[in-house]
Design a protein around this motif. Structure first.
Motif, PDB file in Angstrom:
ATOM      1  N   ALA A  33      15.008  10.434  -4.439  1.00 57.66           N
ATOM      2  CA  ALA A  33      13.599  10.694  -4.122  1.00 57.66           C
ATOM      3  C   ALA A  33      13.403  10.183  -2.693  1.00 57.66           C
ATOM      4  N   PRO A  34      13.961  10.942  -1.732  1.00 56.87           N
ATOM      5  CA  PRO A  34      13.915  10.457  -0.349  1.00 56.87           C
ATOM      6  C   PRO A  34      12.500  10.545   0.211  1.00 56.87           C
ATOM      7  N   PRO A  35      12.224   9.783   1.288  1.00 60.08           N
ATOM      8  CA  PRO A  35      10.878   9.829   1.880  1.00 60.08           C
ATOM      9  C   PRO A  35      10.457  11.251   2.238  1.00 60.08           C
TER      10      PRO A  35
ATOM     11  N   GLU B 101      13.248  12.606   5.159  1.00 62.87           N
ATOM     12  CA  GLU B 101      13.664  11.476   5.989  1.00 62.87           C
ATOM     13  C   GLU B 101      14.627  10.609   5.169  1.00 62.87           C
ATOM     14  N   PRO B 102      15.394   9.760   5.706  1.00 66.31           N
ATOM     15  CA  PRO B 102      15.615   9.540   7.145  1.00 66.31           C
ATOM     16  C   PRO B 102      16.557  10.570   7.762  1.00 66.31           C
ATOM     17  N   ARG B 103      17.154  11.452   6.905  1.00 65.22           N
ATOM     18  CA  ARG B 103      17.922  12.578   7.438  1.00 65.22           C
ATOM     19  C   ARG B 103      17.482  13.809   6.671  1.00 65.22           C
TER      20      ARG B 103
ATOM     21  N   ALA C 170      15.130   3.615  -3.743  1.00 66.57           N
ATOM     22  CA  ALA C 170      14.446   3.128  -4.948  1.00 66.57           C
ATOM     23  C   ALA C 170      12.987   2.706  -4.738  1.00 66.57           C
ATOM     24  N   GLY C 171      12.623   2.359  -3.514  1.00 64.87           N
ATOM     25  CA  GLY C 171      11.244   1.913  -3.289  1.00 64.87           C
ATOM     26  C   GLY C 171      10.917   0.728  -4.178  1.00 64.87           C
ATOM     27  N   VAL C 172       9.728   0.736  -4.781  1.00 67.76           N
ATOM     28  CA  VAL C 172       9.314  -0.405  -5.598  1.00 67.76           C
ATOM     29  C   VAL C 172       9.809  -0.284  -7.047  1.00 67.76           C
TER      30      VAL C 172
ATOM     31  N   VAL D 228      19.967  -4.264  -1.210  1.00 65.50           N
ATOM     32  CA  VAL D 228      19.259  -3.982   0.036  1.00 65.50           C
ATOM     33  C   VAL D 228      20.291  -3.383   0.985  1.00 65.50           C
ATOM     34  N   GLY D 229      20.057  -2.150   1.398  1.00 61.73           N
ATOM     35  CA  GLY D 229      21.029  -1.543   2.302  1.00 61.73           C
ATOM     36  C   GLY D 229      20.689  -0.095   2.596  1.00 61.73           C
ATOM     37  N   ASP D 230      21.450   0.453   3.546  1.00 64.20           N
ATOM     38  CA  ASP D 230      21.260   1.839   3.963  1.00 64.20           C
ATOM     39  C   ASP D 230      22.125   2.732   3.074  1.00 64.20           C
ATOM     40  N   PHE D 231      21.479   3.626   2.352  1.00 62.16           N
ATOM     41  CA  PHE D 231      22.212   4.498   1.429  1.00 62.16           C
ATOM     42  C   PHE D 231      23.398   5.179   2.111  1.00 62.16           C
TER      43      PHE D 231
ATOM     44  N   ILE E 231      16.480   0.243   1.706  1.00 61.72           N
ATOM     45  CA  ILE E 231      16.799  -0.367   2.992  1.00 61.72           C
ATOM     46  C   ILE E 231      15.840  -1.507   3.322  1.00 61.72           C
ATOM     47  N   ASP E 232      14.695  -1.497   2.642  1.00 61.15           N
ATOM     48  CA  ASP E 232      13.623  -2.449   2.959  1.00 61.15           C
ATOM     49  C   ASP E 232      13.653  -3.621   1.955  1.00 61.15           C
ATOM     50  N   PRO E 233      14.007  -4.821   2.426  1.00 66.59           N
ATOM     51  CA  PRO E 233      14.129  -5.959   1.507  1.00 66.59           C
ATOM     52  C   PRO E 233      12.840  -6.266   0.749  1.00 66.59           C
TER      53      PRO E 233
ATOM     54  N   GLU F 165       0.822  -1.208   0.000  1.00 68.85           N
ATOM     55  CA  GLU F 165       0.000   0.000   0.000  1.00 68.85           C
ATOM     56  C   GLU F 165       0.862   1.266   0.000  1.00 68.85           C
ATOM     57  N   GLU F 166       1.925   1.238   0.830  1.00 67.78           N
ATOM     58  CA  GLU F 166       2.799   2.406   0.894  1.00 67.78           C
ATOM     59  C   GLU F 166       3.521   2.600  -0.438  1.00 67.78           C
ATOM     60  N   GLY F 167       3.904   1.491  -1.046  1.00 61.97           N
ATOM     61  CA  GLY F 167       4.584   1.550  -2.334  1.00 61.97           C
ATOM     62  C   GLY F 167       3.710   2.212  -3.386  1.00 61.97           C
TER      63      GLY F 167
HETATM   64  P1  ADP Z   1       7.753   9.035   0.284  1.00 63.88           P
HETATM   65  O1  ADP Z   1       7.506   9.623   1.621  1.00 63.88           O
HETATM   66  O2  ADP Z   1       8.294   9.981  -0.728  1.00 63.88           O
HETATM   67  O3  ADP Z   1       6.627   8.235  -0.214  1.00 63.88           O
HETATM   68  P2  ADP Z   1       8.961   6.529   0.514  1.00 63.88           P
HETATM   69  O4  ADP Z   1       8.228   6.036   1.684  1.00 63.88           O
HETATM   70  O5  ADP Z   1       8.636   6.053  -0.855  1.00 63.88           O
HETATM   71  O6  ADP Z   1       8.968   8.079   0.487  1.00 63.88           O
HETATM   72  O7  ADP Z   1      10.501   6.236   0.768  1.00 63.88           O
HETATM   73  C1  ADP Z   1      11.310   5.934  -0.269  1.00 63.88           C
HETATM   74  C2  ADP Z   1      12.054   4.691   0.021  1.00 63.88           C
HETATM   75  O8  ADP Z   1      13.219   4.999   0.763  1.00 63.88           O
HETATM   76  C3  ADP Z   1      11.302   3.634   0.842  1.00 63.88           C
HETATM   77  O9  ADP Z   1      11.140   2.499   0.045  1.00 63.88           O
HETATM   78  C4  ADP Z   1      12.225   3.356   2.030  1.00 63.88           C
HETATM   79  O10 ADP Z   1      12.307   1.962   2.351  1.00 63.88           O
HETATM   80  C5  ADP Z   1      13.549   3.857   1.522  1.00 63.88           C
HETATM   81  N1  ADP Z   1      14.528   4.224   2.532  1.00 63.88           N
HETATM   82  C6  ADP Z   1      14.319   4.847   3.713  1.00 63.88           C
HETATM   83  N2  ADP Z   1      15.486   5.038   4.358  1.00 63.88           N
HETATM   84  C7  ADP Z   1      16.467   4.535   3.563  1.00 63.88           C
HETATM   85  C8  ADP Z   1      17.898   4.455   3.646  1.00 63.88           C
HETATM   86  N3  ADP Z   1      18.567   4.941   4.700  1.00 63.88           N
HETATM   87  N4  ADP Z   1      18.571   3.894   2.625  1.00 63.88           N
HETATM   88  C9  ADP Z   1      17.920   3.411   1.548  1.00 63.88           C
HETATM   89  N5  ADP Z   1      16.587   3.452   1.403  1.00 63.88           N
HETATM   90  C10 ADP Z   1      15.859   4.012   2.389  1.00 63.88           C
END
Ligand code: ADP
Length: 184
Positions: free
Chosen positions: A96-98, A116-118, A32-34, A78-81, A53-55, A3-5
């Motif tokens: 395209a950060p959250p 987010e996340p920073r 990258a998300g989905v 899969v990893g923390d940017f 970061i989310d497998p 749903e979030e994707g």
């Molecule tokens: P938005 O708020 O723009 O909808 P998303 O929720 O799509 O943002 O976030 C984008 C993606 O970034 C998500 O799939 C999330 O898992 C991913 N993400 C969050 N933190 C990190 C990180 N530190 N490294 C890599 N990906 C991350």
């Protein structure tokens, strides 16, 4: 797609536009998300590194890339940017950060510290250590002055071009294209 994707995915026409605007070489999609953006980059024949970061997201992204027939052009990680960044090499970084969920719409001006996340300055700083060629996709109500200020984190300052992205006459987001300043 979860749903979030579904809510988070960059509208396809905007992702196509981003892909049309990037140069040659390797594109790193850092959140990258989905895979909506990574797939469009791959369709333009770029080699893509797609990080999330989310497998589960990466699993969806791989599946989506297969549907578009571009999985061979994308390396999925899969990893923390922020942890991966020092070892990443690429010609273009796509950010395209959250945005912090749908609540960004209810504020008048979206400041870069709400990313987010920073905060946006930190994310940008980490990205520009990889390459000055950065595409950043941001909420439509982002503080444009702050976006321009990002280019000053580099010396000499980066060139920046900002565009609004419309889908069916509605502004869906703002894209900032940064590149190394022309010499001379
Ligand atoms: P938005 O708020 O723009 O909808 P998303 O929720 O799509 O943002 O976030 C984008 C993606 O970034 C998500 O799939 C999330 O898992 C991913 N993400 C969050 N933190 C990190 C990180 N530190 N490294 C890599 N990906 C991350």
């Amino acid at each position: 797609m979860d749903e979030e994707g579904w809510y988070s995915v960059t509208p396809e026409e905007i992702a196509i536009r981003h892909a049309q605007r990037s140069g040659n070489g390797i594109v790193i999609d850092c959140f990258a998300g989905v895979g909506g953006n990574a797939i469009q980059f791959a369709r333009m024949c770029y080699s893509v590194v797609a990080i999330d970061i989310d497998p589960q997201k990466i699993e969806f992204a791989i599946n989506n890339a297969k549907i578009y027939g571009v999985e061979d052009y994308i390396d999925f990680i899969v990893g923390d940017f922020f942890e991966l960044a020092p070892s990443l090499k690429g010609d273009m970084v796509f950010l395209a950060p959250p945005w912090g969920g749908p609540s960004y719409k209810s504020i008048e001006k979206f400041t870069l510290d709400s990313l987010e996340p920073r905060d946006g300055f930190t994310i940008f700083q980490v990205a520009q250590a990889i390459t000055p060629n950065i595409i950043m996709f941001l909420p439509r109500n982002v503080d444009l002055q702050q976006v321009e200020e990002l280019s000053w984190l580099s010396s000499p300052p980066l060139e920046v071009e900002i565009e609004e992205n419309y889908v069916q006459h509605n502004v869906k987001g703002v894209t900032a294209y940064f590149s190394g300043a022309a010499c001379g």
